[in-house]
Structures are given as structure tokens and as C-alpha cells.
Motif scaffolding. Structure first.
Motif, mmCIF file in Angstrom:
data_model
loop_
_atom_site.group_PDB
_atom_site.id
_atom_site.type_symbol
_atom_site.label_atom_id
_atom_site.label_comp_id
_atom_site.label_asym_id
_atom_site.label_seq_id
_atom_site.Cartn_x
_atom_site.Cartn_y
_atom_site.Cartn_z
ATOM 1 N N UNK A 162 8.905 7.893 -17.007
ATOM 2 C CA UNK A 162 9.084 8.695 -18.207
ATOM 3 C C UNK A 162 8.776 7.881 -19.459
ATOM 4 N N UNK A 163 9.115 6.600 -19.434
ATOM 5 C CA UNK A 163 8.908 5.731 -20.602
ATOM 6 C C UNK A 163 7.455 5.329 -20.802
ATOM 7 N N UNK A 164 6.629 5.458 -19.769
ATOM 8 C CA UNK A 164 5.220 5.097 -19.931
ATOM 9 C C UNK A 164 4.551 6.075 -20.888
ATOM 10 N N UNK A 165 3.839 5.567 -21.878
ATOM 11 C CA UNK A 165 3.179 6.456 -22.842
ATOM 12 C C UNK A 165 2.180 7.391 -22.152
ATOM 13 N N UNK A 166 2.143 8.607 -22.605
ATOM 14 C CA UNK A 166 1.280 9.613 -21.977
ATOM 15 C C UNK A 166 -0.192 9.217 -21.997
ATOM 16 N N UNK A 167 -0.595 8.452 -22.996
ATOM 17 C CA UNK A 167 -2.009 8.053 -23.061
ATOM 18 C C UNK A 167 -2.389 7.039 -21.974
ATOM 19 N N UNK A 168 -1.405 6.476 -21.276
ATOM 20 C CA UNK A 168 -1.685 5.512 -20.205
ATOM 21 C C UNK A 168 -1.539 6.129 -18.814
ATOM 22 N N UNK A 169 -1.107 7.350 -18.739
ATOM 23 C CA UNK A 169 -0.790 7.939 -17.437
ATOM 24 C C UNK A 169 -2.011 8.141 -16.555
ATOM 25 N N UNK A 170 -3.127 8.564 -17.122
ATOM 26 C CA UNK A 170 -4.339 8.709 -16.307
ATOM 27 C C UNK A 170 -4.749 7.372 -15.714
ATOM 28 N N UNK A 171 -4.691 6.334 -16.525
ATOM 29 C CA UNK A 171 -5.066 5.008 -16.050
ATOM 30 C C UNK A 171 -4.128 4.545 -14.936
ATOM 31 N N UNK A 172 -2.844 4.767 -15.100
ATOM 32 C CA UNK A 172 -1.874 4.392 -14.068
ATOM 33 C C UNK A 172 -2.188 5.126 -12.764
ATOM 34 N N UNK A 173 -2.446 6.415 -12.853
ATOM 35 C CA UNK A 173 -2.754 7.187 -11.645
ATOM 36 C C UNK A 173 -4.038 6.684 -10.983
ATOM 37 N N UNK A 174 -5.050 6.383 -11.786
ATOM 38 C CA UNK A 174 -6.303 5.869 -11.231
ATOM 39 C C UNK A 174 -6.096 4.527 -10.532
ATOM 40 N N UNK A 175 -5.308 3.663 -11.124
ATOM 41 C CA UNK A 175 -5.025 2.365 -10.510
ATOM 42 C C UNK A 175 -4.261 2.549 -9.203
ATOM 43 N N UNK A 176 -3.259 3.411 -9.208
ATOM 44 C CA UNK A 176 -2.499 3.655 -7.981
ATOM 45 C C UNK A 176 -3.390 4.238 -6.885
ATOM 46 N N UNK A 177 -4.280 5.156 -7.249
ATOM 47 C CA UNK A 177 -5.223 5.709 -6.261
ATOM 48 C C UNK A 177 -6.143 4.623 -5.727
ATOM 49 N N UNK A 178 -6.606 3.739 -6.604
ATOM 50 C CA UNK A 178 -7.478 2.646 -6.194
ATOM 51 C C UNK A 178 -6.752 1.672 -5.265
ATOM 52 N N UNK A 179 -5.519 1.329 -5.619
ATOM 53 C CA UNK A 179 -4.724 0.431 -4.770
ATOM 54 C C UNK A 179 -4.533 1.063 -3.396
ATOM 55 N N UNK A 180 -4.184 2.334 -3.382
ATOM 56 C CA UNK A 180 -3.985 3.030 -2.112
ATOM 57 C C UNK A 180 -5.263 3.023 -1.273
ATOM 58 N N UNK A 181 -6.380 3.356 -1.890
ATOM 59 C CA UNK A 181 -7.660 3.416 -1.183
ATOM 60 C C UNK A 181 -8.077 2.049 -0.645
ATOM 61 N N UNK A 182 -7.973 1.037 -1.481
ATOM 62 C CA UNK A 182 -8.361 -0.308 -1.045
ATOM 63 C C UNK A 182 -7.429 -0.831 0.039
ATOM 64 N N UNK A 183 -6.149 -0.531 -0.092
ATOM 65 C CA UNK A 183 -5.195 -0.964 0.929
ATOM 66 C C UNK A 183 -5.496 -0.288 2.260
ATOM 67 N N UNK A 184 -5.823 0.991 2.223
ATOM 68 C CA UNK A 184 -6.184 1.697 3.453
ATOM 69 C C UNK A 184 -7.437 1.095 4.077
ATOM 70 N N UNK A 185 -8.415 0.733 3.248
ATOM 71 C CA UNK A 185 -9.657 0.146 3.750
ATOM 72 C C UNK A 185 -9.397 -1.206 4.421
ATOM 73 N N UNK A 186 -8.379 -1.917 3.952
ATOM 74 C CA UNK A 186 -8.017 -3.215 4.532
ATOM 75 C C UNK A 186 -6.964 -3.071 5.619
ATOM 76 N N UNK A 187 -6.610 -1.843 5.935
ATOM 77 C CA UNK A 187 -5.576 -1.546 6.929
ATOM 78 C C UNK A 187 -4.224 -2.123 6.530
#
Length: 100
Positions: free
Chosen positions: A45-70
Motif C-alpha cells: 500500500x505504501x509503494x507509490x502508484x507510479x512504481x507499481x507497474x515496474x514492481x509487477x514487471x520485475x516480479x514477473x521477470x523474477x518468476x519467469x527467470x526462476x522458472x527457466x532455471x528450475x
């Protein structure tokens, strides 16, 4: 929101904690009086709204890369935080489809 890390496997819990700690550090810049670092909902909730898209993109990237590395633990932790963020931010009118 504390239940995520308590119900996960220890490995996932460790990855989850690291992700939440990084988000907490970001949120503290916007809200220096932010309380408990383990309160994921307050942190998101405290994260500024202008950073939320970036946070989501990073989390998606981390998830995808982690899956690729098993690295299932890291992928699961990133997915749990991303899903929690989507739920918390949806109440504020955030549209997670904008970052797809």
C-alpha cells in the motif's frame, strides 16, 4: 498477509522474505514511518502508484527467470508477492493488465 511466509516451505519463505524486504526498503522512501517490515499489505500500500507497474514487471521477470532455471522456490515466492500486490492494489483501482 503475514500468512504467506508462514505457510510456505522454508526455501520459499526465505525467498519471499528477501522480496518483501526489498519492497519494504522501497516503500520506506515514500513513507518513512512505515511500520512492521513483515506486513506485506502495508508495504504494498505504501509503494507509490507510479512504481507499481515496474514492481509487477520485475516480479514477473523474477518468476519467469526462476522458472527457466528450475528455481521453484524463488518462482513461487515471486508469484505469491505478485498475486498479493494485484489484490492489494486492485482495491486502489490498479489494473495489473497494464503491465502485460
Amino acid at each position: 498477509m503475514h500468512a504467506f511466509s508462514q505457510t510456505a516451505r522454508p526455501e520459499t519463505s526465505g525467498a519471499f522474505t528477501i522480496i518483501v524486504e526489498r519492497l519494504y526498503a522501497m516503500a520506506r522512501h515514500a513513507e518513512p514511518t512505515l511500520g512492521d517490515p513483515s506486513d506485506l499489505e502495508a508495504t504494498l500500500t505504501a509503494l507509490p502508484s507510479e512504481h507499481r507497474n515496474q514492481v509487477m514487471l520485475v516480479l514477473e521477470s523474477v518468476e519467469s527467470r526462476a522458472e527457466a532455471r528450475a528455481d521453484d522456490d524463488l518462482a513461487e515466492a515471486a508469484r505469491m508477492v505478485r498475486q498479493a500486490a494485484g489484490r492489494v492494489w486492485a482495491h486502489a483501482g490498479y489494473d495489473s493488465s497494464r503491465c502485460a
